[in-house]
Structure formats: C-alpha cells, structure tokens
Design a protein around this motif. Structure first.
Motif, PDB file in Angstrom:
ATOM      1  N   ALA A   1       0.832  -1.209   0.000  1.00 55.56           N
ATOM      2  CA  ALA A   1       0.000   0.000   0.000  1.00 55.56           C
ATOM      3  C   ALA A   1       0.864   1.256   0.000  1.00 55.56           C
ATOM      4  O   ALA A   1       0.529   2.254  -0.651  1.00 55.56           O
ATOM      5  N   GLN A   2       1.970   1.222   0.718  1.00 54.46           N
ATOM      6  CA  GLN A   2       2.870   2.370   0.710  1.00 54.46           C
ATOM      7  C   GLN A   2       3.520   2.539  -0.656  1.00 54.46           C
ATOM      8  O   GLN A   2       3.617   3.656  -1.181  1.00 54.46           O
ATOM      9  N   GLU A   3       3.949   1.439  -1.264  1.00 55.07           N
ATOM     10  CA  GLU A   3       4.602   1.513  -2.567  1.00 55.07           C
ATOM     11  C   GLU A   3       3.637   1.942  -3.674  1.00 55.07           C
ATOM     12  O   GLU A   3       3.997   2.729  -4.551  1.00 55.07           O
ATOM     13  N   GLU A   4       2.414   1.434  -3.633  1.00 54.00           N
ATOM     14  CA  GLU A   4       1.473   1.685  -4.730  1.00 54.00           C
ATOM     15  C   GLU A   4       0.774   3.029  -4.622  1.00 54.00           C
ATOM     16  O   GLU A   4       0.581   3.712  -5.633  1.00 54.00           O
ATOM     17  N   ILE A   5       0.347   3.402  -3.405  1.00 51.68           N
ATOM     18  CA  ILE A   5      -0.474   4.617  -3.287  1.00 51.68           C
ATOM     19  C   ILE A   5       0.063   5.604  -2.252  1.00 51.68           C
ATOM     20  O   ILE A   5      -0.572   6.627  -1.999  1.00 51.68           O
ATOM     21  N   GLY A   6       1.219   5.321  -1.647  1.00 53.97           N
ATOM     22  CA  GLY A   6       1.806   6.259  -0.702  1.00 53.97           C
ATOM     23  C   GLY A   6       1.109   6.304   0.651  1.00 53.97           C
ATOM     24  O   GLY A   6       1.271   7.279   1.389  1.00 53.97           O
ATOM     25  N   LEU A   7       0.365   5.266   0.990  1.00 56.64           N
ATOM     26  CA  LEU A   7      -0.286   5.214   2.302  1.00 56.64           C
ATOM     27  C   LEU A   7       0.726   4.734   3.334  1.00 56.64           C
ATOM     28  O   LEU A   7       1.195   3.600   3.272  1.00 56.64           O
ATOM     29  N   GLU A   8       1.053   5.588   4.286  1.00 56.54           N
ATOM     30  CA  GLU A   8       2.075   5.259   5.270  1.00 56.54           C
ATOM     31  C   GLU A   8       1.570   4.174   6.227  1.00 56.54           C
ATOM     32  O   GLU A   8       0.459   4.274   6.757  1.00 56.54           O
ATOM     33  N   PRO A   9       2.378   3.134   6.471  1.00 59.46           N
ATOM     34  CA  PRO A   9       1.951   2.053   7.366  1.00 59.46           C
ATOM     35  C   PRO A   9       1.535   2.535   8.749  1.00 59.46           C
ATOM     36  O   PRO A   9       0.627   1.960   9.359  1.00 59.46           O
ATOM     37  N   ALA A  10       2.176   3.589   9.252  1.00 60.24           N
ATOM     38  CA  ALA A  10       1.854   4.080  10.586  1.00 60.24           C
ATOM     39  C   ALA A  10       0.423   4.609  10.682  1.00 60.24           C
ATOM     40  O   ALA A  10      -0.126   4.740  11.780  1.00 60.24           O
ATOM     41  N   ARG A  11      -0.179   4.921   9.546  1.00 53.79           N
ATOM     42  CA  ARG A  11      -1.554   5.433   9.541  1.00 53.79           C
ATOM     43  C   ARG A  11      -2.601   4.325   9.572  1.00 53.79           C
ATOM     44  O   ARG A  11      -3.789   4.603   9.682  1.00 53.79           O
ATOM     45  N   VAL A  12      -2.163   3.079   9.431  1.00 56.54           N
ATOM     46  CA  VAL A  12      -3.095   1.956   9.338  1.00 56.54           C
ATOM     47  C   VAL A  12      -3.040   1.133  10.615  1.00 56.54           C
ATOM     48  O   VAL A  12      -1.982   0.658  11.013  1.00 56.54           O
ATOM     49  N   ALA A  13      -4.194   0.950  11.253  1.00 58.38           N
ATOM     50  CA  ALA A  13      -4.309   0.061  12.411  1.00 58.38           C
ATOM     51  C   ALA A  13      -4.931  -1.250  11.931  1.00 58.38           C
ATOM     52  O   ALA A  13      -6.125  -1.303  11.625  1.00 58.38           O
ATOM     53  N   VAL A  14      -4.130  -2.291  11.829  1.00 58.49           N
ATOM     54  CA  VAL A  14      -4.620  -3.584  11.353  1.00 58.49           C
ATOM     55  C   VAL A  14      -5.553  -4.196  12.393  1.00 58.49           C
ATOM     56  O   VAL A  14      -5.214  -4.256  13.583  1.00 58.49           O
ATOM     57  N   VAL A  15      -6.728  -4.643  11.950  1.00 57.74           N
ATOM     58  CA  VAL A  15      -7.718  -5.203  12.880  1.00 57.74           C
ATOM     59  C   VAL A  15      -7.975  -6.683  12.644  1.00 57.74           C
ATOM     60  O   VAL A  15      -8.647  -7.333  13.450  1.00 57.74           O
ATOM     61  N   GLY A  16      -7.475  -7.239  11.570  1.00 58.89           N
ATOM     62  CA  GLY A  16      -7.685  -8.657  11.320  1.00 58.89           C
ATOM     63  C   GLY A  16      -7.451  -9.006   9.871  1.00 58.89           C
ATOM     64  O   GLY A  16      -7.044  -8.162   9.068  1.00 58.89           O
ATOM     65  N   GLN A  17      -7.697 -10.260   9.539  1.00 56.21           N
ATOM     66  CA  GLN A  17      -7.571 -10.697   8.163  1.00 56.21           C
ATOM     67  C   GLN A  17      -8.603 -11.760   7.871  1.00 56.21           C
ATOM     68  O   GLN A  17      -9.187 -12.359   8.772  1.00 56.21           O
ATOM     69  N   LEU A  18      -8.856 -11.972   6.575  1.00 59.91           N
ATOM     70  CA  LEU A  18      -9.847 -12.935   6.127  1.00 59.91           C
ATOM     71  C   LEU A  18      -9.157 -14.213   5.681  1.00 59.91           C
ATOM     72  O   LEU A  18      -7.931 -14.323   5.704  1.00 59.91           O
ATOM     73  N   GLY A  19      -9.957 -15.185   5.258  1.00 60.80           N
ATOM     74  CA  GLY A  19      -9.386 -16.380   4.668  1.00 60.80           C
ATOM     75  C   GLY A  19      -8.733 -16.063   3.337  1.00 60.80           C
ATOM     76  O   GLY A  19      -8.812 -14.944   2.822  1.00 60.80           O
TER      77      GLY A  19
END
Length: 211
Positions: free
Chosen positions: A95-113
C-alpha cells in the motif's frame, strides 16, 4: 446491516467493532471459481477510512499498461516477499509503494481467509482502519487512480450479481457490483463479499447464471 454500524463515528469505534467481528468470524477461503489452485502468496489491504459520517474503503484503478488486470478496480497489494514478516506486513508495504499510504496510519484489525485467483495467487485480505486526513500519491507505474468508495453499499451482498465470464480461455463466473459509477468485479468483488460475510451481512448476490 447498516444499523449495526450507524453508531460508529471515529477510528476507535471502527477499530473495536471490526476487530471484534473479525475475531469471531471463521476464516473461510474463496476463489475466482471452484477448482483453482495457487502457489504464489500475496496480500491486499482493505483499508477502511473512518469518516465521522460514514466509512469508506480505499481502492485503486490499475494502470492501463499492466500485463494483468489492467484498468480493473483493485485493493492495494501484491506478492508476499521473503523480507515480509507476514501478510499484514506485505499488505502495508504494498500500500505504501502503490499509493503512498504510510503504514503508521493503518491500524490492522484482522484478516480474512485466502482468496485464490485465476492468475495463480493465494491472496490474504488484511483489514485495517485509517484515520481521515491523509494524502495519497499513487505510483503511475502501477496505479492510474486511488479513491474511496462508501463502505455501506459495498457490504450489501444483494447489490452484487454473479455473471458469466471468460478469462484465460476458461469459462466461469464472477461477482460484479456497481458503486458511484465504478464497476467492481472479479477478485476484488469476491473479497468484499468475504468481508461482508465475516461481518454478518445478510442477503445474497443475484445469480444471473440461474436465469
């Protein structure tokens, strides 16, 4: 389903609600269609932007010159590399490489199958919450545009259709939905339906193959 999250107003509310729902949901796998196998691990980021008046989901339009899925609506993401600790790390890096969204701005809450694509990828959708107020800078080599679509309609399975498609000489079916003038289909639509199911959404896509 909208009444389940009408009371959510900010990132903390969305974080807690999504994390609780995803922790309770089974991690069911899915695929472009039955019988596909894949050996290449990948991850995408389903970034939920927690606006006070309703959430959005960040999506991209893939660049027209790409060899795979050119021009399609996709999540930011890609192959899991050896240096990535896990699927969330890969999704945040991409996401950072493709659209410049900084990882620090994202709070991961889970993942799917896992979602298996006809192009040979076994994709893990990673769900994260983003606070509004960020700026995106899409990489023109990969992304023609980055934008948000509203969370609520994308989480309504009845707004989707299962239509016949042919890809790579193989006839099958794929999910489609229309939202704010954009057509979302294929793996992206399939993963959105996975998220809707994990969050307890009711309703079923319209199956045009049964007509």
């Amino acid at each position: 389903m909208s009444d389940c999250y009408d009371h959510l107003r900010g990132p903390a509310d969305w974080h807690d609600w999504l994390a609780t729902r995803l922790a309770r949901a089974p991690r069911a796998d899915a695929a472009d269609w039955n019988g596909l196998t894949a050996v290449t691990p990948a991850a995408v980021l389903i970034a939920v932007v927690a606006h006070p008046d309703g959430a959005g989901i960040i999506l991209t339009e893939r660049a027209a010159h790409l060899s795979q899925h050119a021009g399609q609506i996709s999540f930011p993401g890609g192959r899991i590399e050896d240096e990535d600790e896990d699927a969330p790390a890969a999704a945040l890096r991409e996401a950072q490489e493709e659209i410049g969204l900084e990882p620090a701005r994202v709070a991961v809450v889970g993942q799917l199958g896992a979602y298996v694509t006809i192009s040979g990828y076994r994709v893990i959708p990673v769900v994260g919450v983003v606070e509004p107020g960020f700026a995106l800078s899409p990489d023109p080599g990969e992304v023609a545009a980055a934008f948000e679509l509203p969370f609520a309609p994308l989480m309504q399975p009845a707004r989707y259709e299962r239509r016949p498609v042919e890809r790579r000489g193989i006839r099958g079916a794929s999910y489609f939905t229309e939202c704010e003038g954009r057509t979302v289909w294929g793996a992206t639509a399939g993963m959105l339906l996975m998220l809707a199911s994990a969050l307890g959404a009711s309703g079923q896509p319209r199956d045009l193959l049964q007509r």
